[in-house]
Design a protein around this motif. Structure first.
Motif, PDB file in Angstrom:
ATOM      1  N   LYS A  15      53.050   3.575  18.981  1.00 28.00           N
ATOM      2  CA  LYS A  15      52.894   3.073  20.605  1.00 28.00           C
ATOM      3  C   LYS A  15      51.719   3.969  20.975  1.00 28.00           C
ATOM      4  CE  LYS A  15      56.782   0.676  20.688  1.00 28.00           C
ATOM      5  NZ  LYS A  15      56.737  -0.709  20.711  1.00 28.00           N
ATOM      6  N   LYS A  16      51.076   3.400  22.004  1.00 27.49           N
ATOM      7  CA  LYS A  16      49.898   4.075  22.647  1.00 27.49           C
ATOM      8  C   LYS A  16      50.302   5.050  23.770  1.00 27.49           C
ATOM      9  CE  LYS A  16      48.294  -0.174  23.605  1.00 27.49           C
ATOM     10  NZ  LYS A  16      47.313  -1.116  24.187  1.00 27.49           N
ATOM     11  N   CYS A  17      49.703   6.253  23.689  1.00 29.58           N
ATOM     12  CA  CYS A  17      49.486   7.206  24.725  1.00 29.58           C
ATOM     13  C   CYS A  17      48.425   7.572  25.386  1.00 29.58           C
ATOM     14  CB  CYS A  17      50.153   8.446  23.804  1.00 29.58           C
ATOM     15  SG  CYS A  17      51.560   8.308  22.840  1.00 29.58           S
ATOM     16  N   PHE A  18      48.460   7.949  26.634  1.00 26.57           N
ATOM     17  CA  PHE A  18      47.081   8.072  27.358  1.00 26.57           C
ATOM     18  C   PHE A  18      47.347   9.375  28.113  1.00 26.57           C
ATOM     19  CE2 PHE A  18      46.809   3.679  26.703  1.00 26.57           C
ATOM     20  CZ  PHE A  18      45.543   3.214  26.433  1.00 26.57           C
ATOM     21  N   VAL A  19      46.483  10.226  28.342  1.00 22.20           N
ATOM     22  CA  VAL A  19      46.575  11.326  29.187  1.00 22.20           C
ATOM     23  C   VAL A  19      45.277  11.052  30.348  1.00 22.20           C
ATOM     24  CG1 VAL A  19      46.228  13.635  29.702  1.00 22.20           C
ATOM     25  CG2 VAL A  19      47.369  12.853  27.444  1.00 22.20           C
ATOM     26  N   LEU A  20      45.881  11.033  31.367  1.00 23.22           N
ATOM     27  CA  LEU A  20      44.739  10.974  32.624  1.00 23.22           C
ATOM     28  C   LEU A  20      44.477  12.528  32.814  1.00 23.22           C
ATOM     29  CD1 LEU A  20      46.637   8.514  32.750  1.00 23.22           C
ATOM     30  CD2 LEU A  20      45.880   8.361  35.250  1.00 23.22           C
ATOM     31  N   SER A  21      43.086  12.759  32.675  1.00 23.59           N
ATOM     32  CA  SER A  21      42.692  14.330  33.160  1.00 23.59           C
ATOM     33  C   SER A  21      42.481  14.415  34.491  1.00 23.59           C
ATOM     34  CB  SER A  21      41.204  14.408  32.642  1.00 23.59           C
ATOM     35  OG  SER A  21      40.226  13.705  33.299  1.00 23.59           O
ATOM     36  N   ALA A  22      42.303  15.890  34.883  1.00 23.37           N
ATOM     37  CA  ALA A  22      42.326  16.113  36.083  1.00 23.37           C
ATOM     38  C   ALA A  22      41.274  15.678  37.113  1.00 23.37           C
ATOM     39  CB  ALA A  22      42.223  17.637  36.278  1.00 23.37           C
ATOM     40  N   ARG A  23      40.011  15.102  36.307  1.00 25.47           N
ATOM     41  CA  ARG A  23      39.189  14.461  36.911  1.00 25.47           C
ATOM     42  C   ARG A  23      39.176  13.121  37.144  1.00 25.47           C
ATOM     43  NH1 ARG A  23      35.445  16.852  39.866  1.00 25.47           N
ATOM     44  NH2 ARG A  23      34.053  18.309  38.746  1.00 25.47           N
ATOM     45  N   ASP A  24      40.280  12.393  36.539  1.00 26.00           N
ATOM     46  CA  ASP A  24      40.956  11.034  36.603  1.00 26.00           C
ATOM     47  C   ASP A  24      41.798  10.828  37.747  1.00 26.00           C
ATOM     48  OD1 ASP A  24      40.100   8.624  35.742  1.00 26.00           O
ATOM     49  OD2 ASP A  24      42.292   8.478  34.669  1.00 26.00           O
TER      50      ASP A  24
END
Length: 266
Positions: free
Chosen positions: A96-105
């Motif tokens: 399954k797909k995993c994403f991390v949104l950075s602090a800049r995002d």
């Protein structure tokens, strides 16, 4: 017909119907024929997202000699995407797909004001920059992600990923976390973000509240909420961190981002 008499291509076709990569690896232990067939591209191709090129530039796709090697390249290490604002990774056991949104995002109230927040780098972070909190009494952070980029028919959870170094000001009021679909219902929960606080430092509003746990990479995380992606949604998932009622100055919080990953329920 015995299993040993089946052509490897037929065994590979059977393995291609396995539900998860973990199932393929378990089946590869059945025999040498199954082990050999488990290396076929037809087995691993179904675990590689068909829309990979829509969010991962071709230059960022690891060059691999096989689909299995590509799968492990995508699951072993995060790939930085979206001009360094996000990371993408496949969960190794499920695909399954995993994403991390950075602090800049993320949208950080007062995040562009140097007297409140500092943008810096940490060797432990996957991103070039993290946000270090100097002092705010109004803590408000929000982020969003398009649901269509996530794996369908999957229970997901959002996790706040951060550190606490010489933190203060988080013992006056719990921090509220929320997760919800734009235009739909949201789930809300109150948590204690500072794991170093002792019970006798907190008032009754903190009793029984969830606290963060340490990840393998050394960061802290705490679950913000969950949602089921049916694959039919075209909306955005909105996530929010909020503590604006105590009017007390807070310090020592370092934000890496928000991770959205599959949640496995026992």
């Amino acid at each position: 017909m015995k299993e040993q008499e089946l052509p490897e291509g037929c065994i590979a076709e059977i393995l291609s119907y396995a539900a998860t990569p973990a199932d393929v690896l378990n089946l590869s232990l059945v025999s040498k024929a199954f082990a050999s067939a488990s290396e076929y591209d037809t087995v691993w191709d179904r675990f590689i997202p068909s829309d990979l090129s829509s969010f991962l530039p071709s230059s960022s796709i690891p060059s691999s000699t096989s689909k299995k090697a590509l799968y492990y390249a995508l699951s072993d290490n995060p790939t930085i995407i979206d001009q360094g604002k996000k990371s993408f990774q496949l969960e190794k056991r499920s695909g399954k797909k995993c994403f991390v949104l950075s602090a800049r995002d993320l949208n950080i109230t007062w995040g562009g004001t140097s007297q409140y927040w500092e943008w810096t780098n940490l060797p432990q972070s996957r991103f070039e920059e993290v946000a270090r909190l100097y002092a705010v009494c109004w803590l408000e952070i929000s982020g969003k992600i398009n649901i269509r980029v996530l794996s369908p028919n999957t229970l997901y959870a959002a996790f706040l990923v951060f550190k606490m170094i010489d933190a203060s000001g988080f013992h006056h009021r719990p921090v509220e976390l929320s997760v919800g679909i734009l235009g739909g219902s949201s789930s809300f929960k109150n948590v204690c973000l500072d794991p170093s606080l002792e019970d006798d430092e907190l008032d009754d509003t903190f009793l029984g509240l969830q606290r963060p746990s340490e990840r393998e990479d050394g960061w802290l995380e705490i679950e913000m909420g969950e949602f089921f992606n049916s694959g039919m949604e075209e909306d955005e998932l909105h996530m929010k961190i909020n503590e604006t009622t105590s009017n007390m100055w807070k310090h020592g919080f370092i934000l890496e981002g928000i991770e959205v990953r599959p949640k496995h329920v026992r």
